[in-house]
Design an enzyme around this catalytic site. Structure first.
Site, short mmCIF file in Angstrom:
data_model
loop_
_atom_site.label_atom_id
_atom_site.label_comp_id
_atom_site.label_asym_id
_atom_site.label_seq_id
_atom_site.Cartn_x
_atom_site.Cartn_y
_atom_site.Cartn_z
N THR A 182 44.38 32.20 30.63
CA THR A 182 45.83 32.19 30.81
C THR A 182 46.23 30.75 30.61
OG1 THR A 182 46.06 34.06 32.33
CG2 THR A 182 47.60 32.28 32.66
N GLY A 236 43.80 38.67 37.95
CA GLY A 236 45.21 38.90 38.23
C GLY A 236 45.48 39.86 39.37
N1 ASP Z 1 45.49 36.10 35.42
C1 ASP Z 1 45.35 36.68 34.12
C2 ASP Z 1 45.57 38.15 34.22
O1 ASP Z 1 45.03 38.77 35.10
C3 ASP Z 1 44.04 36.42 33.48
C4 ASP Z 1 43.47 35.03 33.64
O2 ASP Z 1 44.14 34.14 34.09
O3 ASP Z 1 42.30 34.82 33.32
O4 ASP Z 1 46.23 38.71 33.38
#
Ligand code: ASP
Length: 314
Positions: A182, A236
């Protein structure tokens, strides 16, 4: 008139990143990507621009870089689609805008900003969000734009491992790099305003329609001039359950924790729930925190001398 302090922190995702496993060239590319994002945001802040403009610009830079899981470099869902989430929040007004499950938007963070500024809503998803984009002159791109061989191969590898029931089998080494990531930015501008922006392609092999923490205000993104601005990365689902980003702000507001103490406490809370990840935060005085419970997080900030610091490992 006394000029207020400015500050900027960015991240490009947290996960298992082992020193020595990445080629020096690859590492240079990642560091360059982080620096480009810092430069984009810093230039705006230095010229008296707003933290909203700075965080949007930094995140757009990441979205255009295929190395990071957002925009161009988004991962693939189990259905082979790229489904992106993004959010931006203004700490001064607590206004926020977010989009979820958009599939044809080159820079989802700018659509999130448009939702904040030009719609009566906070969160829009899918086709409706894309129609709203069109109505406001945002150019839509074909899904092909988001194709990168590396992300596609990662999906095939995960599917093969699943089929073979080979979870943990050495033959199918699936790195966090393959799985998720992200990007995000938090900033403090000359007027003392905080902002947070986050954008993601989510998780590789996610069920089509799954929405992560990124566009959930208070989950993966939050900003409040009274406390701090926060952008998260990691599992997430756990960030949503922990209302992670808002929890940092609440610990500062109600328990008088510092930004460092509050972010560390929330990352610990996520770990206790069984989740991994990290976050970046900046408070109203420009103090920054970048904790994570993984072995690495692509991250960077501008130090008090105006120097760009980029880090990957613990
Ligand atoms: N937080 C993001 C999600 O769950 C993924 C990540 O940050 O690695 O979509």
């Amino acid at each position: 008139m006394k000029e207020n302090k400015i500050g900027l922190v960015v991240h490009g995702g947290a996960g298992t990143m082992e020193r020595g496993k990445m080629s020096p060239e690859r590492e240079r590319e990642y560091r360059a990507g982080i620096e480009n994002a810092l430069r984009a945001g810093w230039e705006i802040l230095q010229h008296g621009g707003s933290s909203l403009d700075a965080t949007e610009a930094a995140v757009r830079t990441f979205e255009d870089d295929p190395l990071f899981n957002a925009g161009k470099g988004s991962v693939f869902s189990a259905a082979g689609t790229n489904e992106m989430d993004a959010a931006i929040m203004d700490g001064k007004t607590l206004k926020a805008g977010a989009v979820a499950d958009v599939r044809h938007i080159k820079n989802p963070i700018s659509l999130a900003r448009l939702v904040m500024e030009k719609s009566p809503h906070v969160l829009m998803s899918g086709e409706g969000a894309e129609n709203f984009a069109k109505e406001h002159g945002v150019e839509l791109v074909d899904q092909k734009y988001f194709f990168t061989q590396e992300r596609w191969d990662a999906l095939q590898k995960i599917k093969a491992a699943e089929k073979a029931g080979a979870n943990g089998d050495k033959k199918f080494i699936i790195t966090d790099q393959d799985l998720h990531g992200t990007v995000g930015a938090v900033a403090l501008d000359r007027n003392g305003n905080l902002a947070a922006a986050t954008s993601t392609g989510g998780k590789t092999n996610k069920l089509s329609g799954r929405i992560g923490d990124t566009p959930i205000i208070g989950g993966g993104t939050y900003a409040n001039n009274a406390t701090c601005a926060v952008s998260g990365t990691g599992d997430g689902e756990f960030f949503i359950m922990a209302t992670a980003a808002h929890d940092v702000s609440a610990l500062m507001e109600y328990r008088r924790k510092t930004v460092e103490e509050a972010t560390v406490a929330v990352i610990d809370k996520i770990a206790k729930l069984g989740g991994t990840g990290g976050m970046i935060a900046i408070d109203k005085n420009g103090k920054v925190a970048l904790p994570f419970n993984t072995s690495g997080m692509y991250r960077g900030y501008v130090d008090p001398n105006g120097k760009f610091i980029t880090e990957i490992y613990r």
